[in-house]
Design a protein around this motif. Sequence first.
Motif, short mmCIF file in Angstrom:
data_model
loop_
_atom_site.label_atom_id
_atom_site.label_comp_id
_atom_site.label_asym_id
_atom_site.label_seq_id
_atom_site.Cartn_x
_atom_site.Cartn_y
_atom_site.Cartn_z
N HIS A 61 14.87 -22.44 15.45
CA HIS A 61 15.49 -23.56 16.18
C HIS A 61 14.65 -23.86 17.32
O HIS A 61 14.01 -23.17 17.90
CB HIS A 61 16.98 -23.19 16.81
CG HIS A 61 17.00 -21.95 17.40
ND1 HIS A 61 17.24 -20.57 17.05
CD2 HIS A 61 16.81 -21.68 18.62
CE1 HIS A 61 17.35 -19.52 17.76
NE2 HIS A 61 17.14 -20.31 18.99
N LEU A 62 14.85 -25.01 17.94
CA LEU A 62 14.30 -25.67 19.09
C LEU A 62 15.04 -25.26 20.35
O LEU A 62 16.47 -25.28 20.20
CB LEU A 62 14.30 -27.12 18.95
CG LEU A 62 12.78 -27.57 18.06
CD1 LEU A 62 13.12 -29.16 17.92
CD2 LEU A 62 11.69 -27.42 18.82
N GLU A 63 14.46 -24.91 21.61
CA GLU A 63 15.20 -24.53 22.60
C GLU A 63 14.10 -24.71 23.69
O GLU A 63 12.95 -24.86 23.49
CB GLU A 63 15.53 -23.20 22.45
CG GLU A 63 14.60 -22.09 22.79
CD GLU A 63 15.20 -20.65 22.63
OE1 GLU A 63 16.42 -20.54 22.12
OE2 GLU A 63 14.39 -19.86 22.93
N GLN A 64 14.58 -24.88 24.86
CA GLN A 64 13.64 -25.20 26.14
C GLN A 64 13.34 -23.86 26.91
O GLN A 64 14.37 -23.07 26.76
CB GLN A 64 14.51 -26.19 27.04
CG GLN A 64 15.49 -25.75 27.72
CD GLN A 64 16.19 -26.74 28.40
OE1 GLN A 64 17.37 -26.63 29.02
NE2 GLN A 64 15.54 -27.72 28.71
N ASP A 65 12.27 -23.57 27.33
CA ASP A 65 11.83 -22.49 28.06
C ASP A 65 12.46 -22.32 29.23
O ASP A 65 12.86 -23.33 29.89
CB ASP A 65 10.38 -22.22 27.87
CG ASP A 65 9.80 -20.88 28.06
OD1 ASP A 65 10.64 -20.12 28.44
OD2 ASP A 65 8.54 -20.69 27.93
N ALA A 66 12.57 -21.20 30.17
CA ALA A 66 12.94 -21.09 31.39
C ALA A 66 11.72 -21.09 32.17
O ALA A 66 10.65 -21.07 31.69
CB ALA A 66 13.65 -19.93 31.49
N GLY A 67 11.83 -21.12 33.68
CA GLY A 67 10.54 -20.96 34.63
C GLY A 67 10.55 -19.56 34.65
O GLY A 67 10.48 -18.77 33.57
N LYS A 68 9.85 -19.34 35.69
CA LYS A 68 9.11 -18.09 35.72
C LYS A 68 9.31 -17.36 37.27
O LYS A 68 8.93 -18.25 38.32
CB LYS A 68 7.57 -17.98 35.76
CG LYS A 68 6.77 -16.71 35.82
CD LYS A 68 5.28 -16.93 35.55
CE LYS A 68 4.41 -15.55 35.87
NZ LYS A 68 3.11 -15.87 35.72
N SER A 69 9.83 -16.20 37.36
CA SER A 69 10.13 -15.75 38.68
C SER A 69 8.92 -14.87 38.93
O SER A 69 8.35 -13.97 38.31
CB SER A 69 11.23 -14.70 38.48
OG SER A 69 12.43 -15.67 38.58
N ILE A 70 8.39 -14.85 40.37
CA ILE A 70 7.26 -14.11 40.75
C ILE A 70 7.72 -13.28 42.11
O ILE A 70 8.20 -13.69 43.01
CB ILE A 70 6.28 -15.13 41.12
CG1 ILE A 70 5.77 -16.14 40.20
CG2 ILE A 70 4.98 -14.54 41.63
CD1 ILE A 70 5.16 -17.19 40.42
N HIS A 71 7.40 -11.94 41.61
CA HIS A 71 7.88 -10.85 42.78
C HIS A 71 6.73 -10.28 43.42
O HIS A 71 7.22 -9.25 44.36
CB HIS A 71 8.99 -10.05 41.77
CG HIS A 71 9.94 -10.62 41.10
ND1 HIS A 71 10.93 -11.21 41.57
CD2 HIS A 71 10.05 -10.61 39.65
CE1 HIS A 71 11.92 -11.60 40.51
NE2 HIS A 71 11.14 -11.07 39.62
N ASP A 72 5.51 -10.34 43.22
CA ASP A 72 4.36 -9.60 43.62
C ASP A 72 3.68 -10.27 45.03
O ASP A 72 2.63 -9.85 45.15
CB ASP A 72 3.63 -9.07 42.66
CG ASP A 72 2.84 -10.26 41.70
OD1 ASP A 72 3.39 -11.35 41.84
OD2 ASP A 72 2.35 -9.97 40.90
N MET A 73 4.02 -11.55 45.24
CA MET A 73 3.33 -12.09 46.31
C MET A 73 3.58 -11.68 47.39
O MET A 73 2.68 -11.83 48.60
CB MET A 73 3.38 -13.90 46.14
CG MET A 73 2.87 -14.27 44.68
SD MET A 73 3.12 -15.96 44.77
CE MET A 73 2.47 -16.81 46.05
#
Length: 505
Positions: free
Chosen positions: A141-153
């Motif tokens: 099936h087709l779906e949209q990806d989510a974004g990216k959480s960044i915790h190490d900055m």
Amino acid sequence: MLDLTYETPKPKTIAGETGDWELVIGMEVHAQVSSNAKLFSGASTRFGAEPNSNVSFVDAGMPGMLPVINEFCVEQAVRTGLGLKAAINLRSAFDRKNYFYPDLPQGYQISQLYHPIVGEGEVLVELGDGTARVVRIERIHLEQDAGKSIHDMDPALSFVDLNRTGVALMEIVSRPDIRGPEEAAAYIVKLRQIMRYLGTCDGNMQNGNLRADVNVSVCRPGQYEKYQETQDFSHLGTRCEIKNMNSMRFIQQAIDYEARRQIALLERGEEVVQETRLYNVEKGETRSMRSKEEAHDYRYFPCPDLLPLEIEQEWVDDIEASLPELPDAKKARFVSDFGLSDYDASVLTAETEAAAYFEEVAAVSGNGKASANWVINNLFGRLKEDGDRSITESPMSPAQLGGILKLIETGDISGKIAKDVFEIAYTTGREPAEIVETEGMKQVTDTGAIEAAVDEIIAANPAQVEKAQQNPKLAGWFVGQVMKATGGKANPKAVNEVVSAKLGL
């Protein structure tokens, strides 16, 4: 729908304290669609862009912004389904999968739960022991990806990058047909290979363009056969899902650890809790992430912003007609047309670029077996020495390598000289014929010159002549001396014939 008869795969058995256990594995592979634009917006999918620079109003979940389907992404999903011998559903629909996470600005993911675009298919997976078996595909099936959480900055802050938000994914869901860690990795390798041939996903696991959720459970011998008879999943044991695996090696390690963890629990009389887990690479173990959700936990409902997706059979037929030759068919052709071994054909068809390179070499040289040998052993080996370069980065063109083999075929150079020519051509880019001519590397085929060299060596070594006449195997000594005297340029076949004649063998 399925061309091959399904056979129960051989399981990997793990010995526990109370008896043997078998592994059962199903996989959900998330493959990023090769497309310049996202699934429901025109925002770029370029990797490595500045954070939050590839984001449209739709991706950011701005009020009133409506998704518009990217037809090319649909075509890519159909193309993938056809490549996996799957049924294409002419009518599919999108649903909202509702959950809260900081990198999901809409508060829901648009996916396809009830009516996927692709139905049942199959993948023929080749294993290291020389066997192959079918892994059934349940759906794509087709779906949209989510974004990216960044915790190490910054230890005190978390950041969100929405560049991936809305990127088109194909979720390829297998049946629980995979029975061991090595088989799981082989399955991913084959999927990746097929999609790269089709041009529907680049398979770059390092960039997250291909990742897998691995469902692992264990059961006693015989339980899998009961599942096959009844389709009752309770026979397979409670499964745990290992999320976001993007390495063949780590997939195998995670499966092995998780299976042994579950076995230890069961043998202590404890229950395996259905949950989502993550694999810790440093510790080599899985850890609990959250309890495993079911479909109702996400409150799925049809997406009100998108009409059902309806496609024409004629369009599907046109896509099927445009499909390239796929790995299994290409491998079979290499074996039949060029007389290659299964192993050599597998190596050469692993990547589309390598297969194309080999065919060009073979077309120039006219010798398929020799071309395969030189590409696999000489060129691949040299590329590895040279910083592990890919075939597309080869400084030697197929025409140049084919030209070297052609010079061997015509007798202008020997196999030994060819290796020297290869190195010069590889490092300088010069043409093989020009190298042979200007460097004086052309093979000596003049019978008169060879006879003169043989006569001289025979005259200087009467004792060796007597030994060779008594034991013909020692004639090789004279061949070696002639080759040495001519700087390795004499035609070995002609030398052997002249030596045998002169010694009366």
